[in-house]
Motif scaffolding. Structure first.
Motif, PDB file in Angstrom:
ATOM      1  N   GLY A   1      82.204  75.164  59.268  1.00 26.33           N
ATOM      2  CA  GLY A   1      82.423  74.132  58.283  1.00 26.33           C
ATOM      3  C   GLY A   1      82.217  72.762  58.907  1.00 26.33           C
ATOM      4  N   ILE A   2      81.554  71.882  58.180  1.00 29.63           N
ATOM      5  CA  ILE A   2      81.226  70.592  58.763  1.00 29.63           C
ATOM      6  C   ILE A   2      81.639  69.455  57.830  1.00 29.63           C
ATOM      7  CG2 ILE A   2      79.282  71.598  60.011  1.00 29.63           C
ATOM      8  CD1 ILE A   2      77.415  70.017  58.069  1.00 29.63           C
ATOM      9  N   SER A   3      81.848  68.306  58.431  1.00 22.65           N
ATOM     10  CA  SER A   3      82.045  67.088  57.641  1.00 22.65           C
ATOM     11  C   SER A   3      80.761  66.278  57.574  1.00 22.65           C
ATOM     12  CB  SER A   3      83.170  66.237  58.231  1.00 22.65           C
ATOM     13  OG  SER A   3      82.885  65.926  59.583  1.00 22.65           O
ATOM     14  N   ALA A   4      79.866  66.478  58.542  1.00 21.13           N
ATOM     15  CA  ALA A   4      78.583  65.772  58.534  1.00 21.13           C
ATOM     16  C   ALA A   4      77.614  66.471  59.471  1.00 21.13           C
ATOM     17  CB  ALA A   4      78.750  64.312  58.963  1.00 21.13           C
ATOM     18  N   LEU A   5      76.328  66.245  59.217  1.00 19.84           N
ATOM     19  CA  LEU A   5      75.273  66.756  60.094  1.00 19.84           C
ATOM     20  C   LEU A   5      74.460  65.573  60.584  1.00 19.84           C
ATOM     21  CD1 LEU A   5      73.166  69.906  59.803  1.00 19.84           C
ATOM     22  CD2 LEU A   5      71.968  67.717  60.032  1.00 19.84           C
ATOM     23  N   HIS A   6      74.068  65.630  61.837  1.00 17.40           N
ATOM     24  CA  HIS A   6      73.358  64.520  62.468  1.00 17.40           C
ATOM     25  C   HIS A   6      71.994  64.992  62.965  1.00 17.40           C
ATOM     26  CE1 HIS A   6      77.291  62.289  63.135  1.00 17.40           C
ATOM     27  NE2 HIS A   6      77.703  63.520  62.930  1.00 17.40           N
TER      28      HIS A   6
ATOM     29  N   LEU B   1      69.256  59.320  64.277  1.00 16.79           N
ATOM     30  CA  LEU B   1      68.311  59.074  63.194  1.00 16.79           C
ATOM     31  C   LEU B   1      69.020  59.096  61.835  1.00 16.79           C
ATOM     32  CD1 LEU B   1      65.376  61.400  64.320  1.00 16.79           C
ATOM     33  CD2 LEU B   1      65.529  58.912  64.594  1.00 16.79           C
ATOM     34  N   PHE B   2      69.795  60.132  61.608  1.00 13.00           N
ATOM     35  CA  PHE B   2      70.478  60.317  60.329  1.00 13.00           C
ATOM     36  C   PHE B   2      71.848  60.935  60.553  1.00 13.00           C
ATOM     37  CE2 PHE B   2      66.970  59.428  57.563  1.00 13.00           C
ATOM     38  CZ  PHE B   2      65.831  59.949  58.163  1.00 13.00           C
ATOM     39  N   MET B   3      72.763  60.564  59.668  1.00 15.65           N
ATOM     40  CA  MET B   3      74.004  61.299  59.516  1.00 15.65           C
ATOM     41  C   MET B   3      74.152  61.563  58.031  1.00 15.65           C
ATOM     42  SD  MET B   3      77.878  60.373  60.724  1.00 15.65           S
ATOM     43  CE  MET B   3      78.237  59.184  59.447  1.00 15.65           C
ATOM     44  N   LEU B   4      74.282  62.830  57.640  1.00 14.10           N
ATOM     45  CA  LEU B   4      74.357  63.124  56.214  1.00 14.10           C
ATOM     46  C   LEU B   4      75.331  64.261  55.931  1.00 14.10           C
ATOM     47  CD1 LEU B   4      70.998  64.824  55.047  1.00 14.10           C
ATOM     48  CD2 LEU B   4      71.610  64.490  57.428  1.00 14.10           C
ATOM     49  N   SER B   5      75.941  64.196  54.792  1.00 14.80           N
ATOM     50  CA  SER B   5      76.879  65.233  54.372  1.00 14.80           C
ATOM     51  C   SER B   5      76.447  65.895  53.074  1.00 14.80           C
ATOM     52  CB  SER B   5      78.285  64.654  54.222  1.00 14.80           C
ATOM     53  OG  SER B   5      78.266  63.551  53.333  1.00 14.80           O
ATOM     54  N   SER B   6      75.437  65.348  52.421  1.00 10.00           N
ATOM     55  CA  SER B   6      74.902  65.975  51.212  1.00 10.00           C
ATOM     56  C   SER B   6      73.550  65.365  50.906  1.00 10.00           C
ATOM     57  CB  SER B   6      75.848  65.761  50.020  1.00 10.00           C
ATOM     58  OG  SER B   6      75.915  64.400  49.704  1.00 10.00           O
TER      59      SER B   6
ATOM     60  N   CYS C   1      69.611  68.557  66.395  1.00 12.30           N
ATOM     61  CA  CYS C   1      70.525  68.682  65.266  1.00 12.30           C
ATOM     62  C   CYS C   1      71.940  68.839  65.820  1.00 12.30           C
ATOM     63  CB  CYS C   1      70.140  69.902  64.442  1.00 12.30           C
ATOM     64  SG  CYS C   1      71.263  70.310  63.103  1.00 12.30           S
ATOM     65  N   ALA C   2      72.901  68.184  65.216  1.00 10.28           N
ATOM     66  CA  ALA C   2      74.291  68.288  65.663  1.00 10.28           C
ATOM     67  C   ALA C   2      75.207  68.213  64.447  1.00 10.28           C
ATOM     68  CB  ALA C   2      74.627  67.172  66.651  1.00 10.28           C
ATOM     69  N   VAL C   3      76.382  68.823  64.547  1.00 11.14           N
ATOM     70  CA  VAL C   3      77.323  68.798  63.430  1.00 11.14           C
ATOM     71  C   VAL C   3      78.673  68.274  63.880  1.00 11.14           C
ATOM     72  CG1 VAL C   3      76.165  70.722  62.270  1.00 11.14           C
ATOM     73  CG2 VAL C   3      78.122  71.181  63.769  1.00 11.14           C
TER      74      VAL C   3
ATOM     75  N   ARG D   1      82.300  69.074  63.200  1.00  8.42           N
ATOM     76  CA  ARG D   1      83.038  70.180  62.610  1.00  8.42           C
ATOM     77  C   ARG D   1      84.242  69.667  61.827  1.00  8.42           C
ATOM     78  NH1 ARG D   1      84.047  74.083  67.565  1.00  8.42           N
ATOM     79  NH2 ARG D   1      84.377  72.060  68.541  1.00  8.42           N
ATOM     80  N   LEU D   2      84.543  70.344  60.732  1.00 10.31           N
ATOM     81  CA  LEU D   2      85.709  69.976  59.932  1.00 10.31           C
ATOM     82  C   LEU D   2      86.960  70.043  60.789  1.00 10.31           C
ATOM     83  CD1 LEU D   2      85.169  71.797  56.514  1.00 10.31           C
ATOM     84  CD2 LEU D   2      85.436  69.333  56.877  1.00 10.31           C
ATOM     85  N   GLY D   3      87.733  68.968  60.768  1.00  6.22           N
ATOM     86  CA  GLY D   3      88.980  68.929  61.530  1.00  6.22           C
ATOM     87  C   GLY D   3      88.786  68.745  63.009  1.00  6.22           C
ATOM     88  N   GLY D   4      87.554  68.594  63.451  1.00  6.78           N
ATOM     89  CA  GLY D   4      87.297  68.463  64.875  1.00  6.78           C
ATOM     90  C   GLY D   4      87.406  67.028  65.337  1.00  6.78           C
ATOM     91  N   ALA D   5      88.051  66.815  66.476  1.00  2.00           N
ATOM     92  CA  ALA D   5      88.153  65.474  67.039  1.00  2.00           C
ATOM     93  C   ALA D   5      87.293  65.338  68.281  1.00  2.00           C
ATOM     94  CB  ALA D   5      89.610  65.182  67.398  1.00  2.00           C
ATOM     95  N   ASP D   6      86.617  66.415  68.645  1.00  2.00           N
ATOM     96  CA  ASP D   6      85.898  66.449  69.907  1.00  2.00           C
ATOM     97  C   ASP D   6      84.407  66.213  69.741  1.00  2.00           C
ATOM     98  OD1 ASP D   6      85.757  70.102  70.329  1.00  2.00           O
ATOM     99  OD2 ASP D   6      85.487  68.803  68.587  1.00  2.00           O
ATOM    100  N   GLY D   7      84.046  65.258  68.909  1.00  2.00           N
ATOM    101  CA  GLY D   7      82.656  64.849  68.820  1.00  2.00           C
ATOM    102  C   GLY D   7      81.791  65.838  68.075  1.00  2.00           C
ATOM    103  N   LEU D   8      80.586  66.030  68.568  1.00  2.00           N
ATOM    104  CA  LEU D   8      79.585  66.832  67.899  1.00  2.00           C
ATOM    105  C   LEU D   8      79.350  68.151  68.608  1.00  2.00           C
ATOM    106  CD1 LEU D   8      76.892  64.078  67.173  1.00  2.00           C
ATOM    107  CD2 LEU D   8      78.867  64.740  65.796  1.00  2.00           C
ATOM    108  N   THR D   9      78.873  69.134  67.838  1.00  2.38           N
ATOM    109  CA  THR D   9      78.364  70.385  68.389  1.00  2.38           C
ATOM    110  C   THR D   9      76.858  70.349  68.202  1.00  2.38           C
ATOM    111  OG1 THR D   9      80.398  71.543  67.815  1.00  2.38           O
ATOM    112  CG2 THR D   9      78.445  72.885  68.265  1.00  2.38           C
TER     113      THR D   9
END
Lengths: 111, 110
Positions: B28-33, B46-51, B87-89, B91-99
């Motif tokens: 689950g993600i809050s945003a994709l980069h 380049l982009f950050m998008l959630s929908s 590509c990076a995401v 994560r929902l509830g994650g405080a540790d940056g991007l995956t």
């Protein structure tokens, strides 16, 4: 606009030597991160700091220590460098919206 | 299995071609980069998008939340577009940056 500044850009160490990578951001971000990038592995989180005074381990913390000196600065220390720590290191800071801003990277070689 | 998978790993195309890079994620993600890294260079967002869809110049990013899939398109590709696209995401509830995904190495030949 400096953004995220990390130093040094290049460093060669001998096994067992110590060094500190410095990172500073001027965007008033709470969150800061240290990543390492290795061929075929992608970026992996070493440590992060969600706010001044706090630090937490990431995916690959062994062999590293960090200090969040103040809101601007987040340093990464290798106490006894090993050849497995040869990598490119990136510092990043995160804004409230979740976007990350990266430094230029530090290329470290451990002989 | 990695939480973020990109395809293809490597892509070589001719100048002017339409380029598509794909990203699938399993959390689950809050945003994709989407990030860009030139050889020997730093990483830029380049982009950050959630929908939906975002466009910047010749670059277009789309995301389908239900299918957990995103695409990065480059129209009228140019040799200066040669770079690694990551590509990076968040994560929902994650405080540790991007995956992060492992990146797609794109080469545009003149």
């Amino acid at each position: 606009n400096a953004g995220v500044t990390q130093t040094p850009k290049f460093q060669v160490l001998k096994t067992g030597q110590s060094m500190t990578l410095q990172c500073a951001q001027d965007m008033n971000h709470n969150s800061m991160y240290w990543y390492r990038q290795d061929p075929g592995m992608g970026l992996r989180l070493i440590y992060y700091s969600a706010s001044e005074g706090t630090t937490d381990k990431g995916e690959v913390p062994n062999g590293y220590n960090v200090s969040r000196l103040n809101k601007r600065e987040f340093s990464l220390r290798l106490e006894s460098a090993a050849p497995s720590q040869t990598s490119v290191y990136f510092c990043a800071s995160g804004g409230r919206a979740g976007e990350l801003f990266f430094g230029e990277g530090s290329r470290l070689t451990v002989l | 299995k990695n939480e973020v998978e990109q395809s293809p790993q490597n892509l070589t195309a001719q100048e002017g071609e339409f380029i598509t890079i794909n990203c699938s994620y399993s959390v689950g993600i809050s945003a994709l980069h989407w990030l860009q890294q030139h050889p020997g260079g730093g990483i830029v967002s380049l982009f950050m998008l959630s929908s939906g869809k975002k466009k910047h110049g010749r670059l277009i990013a789309t995301i389908n939340i239900q299918e957990k899939h995103s695409s990065l398109h480059i129209t009228a590709s140019h040799p200066r577009d040669s770079a690694v696209y990551i590509c990076a995401v968040s994560r929902l509830g994650g405080a540790d940056g991007l995956t992060f995904g492992k990146g797609t190495h794109l080469i545009i030949q003149p």
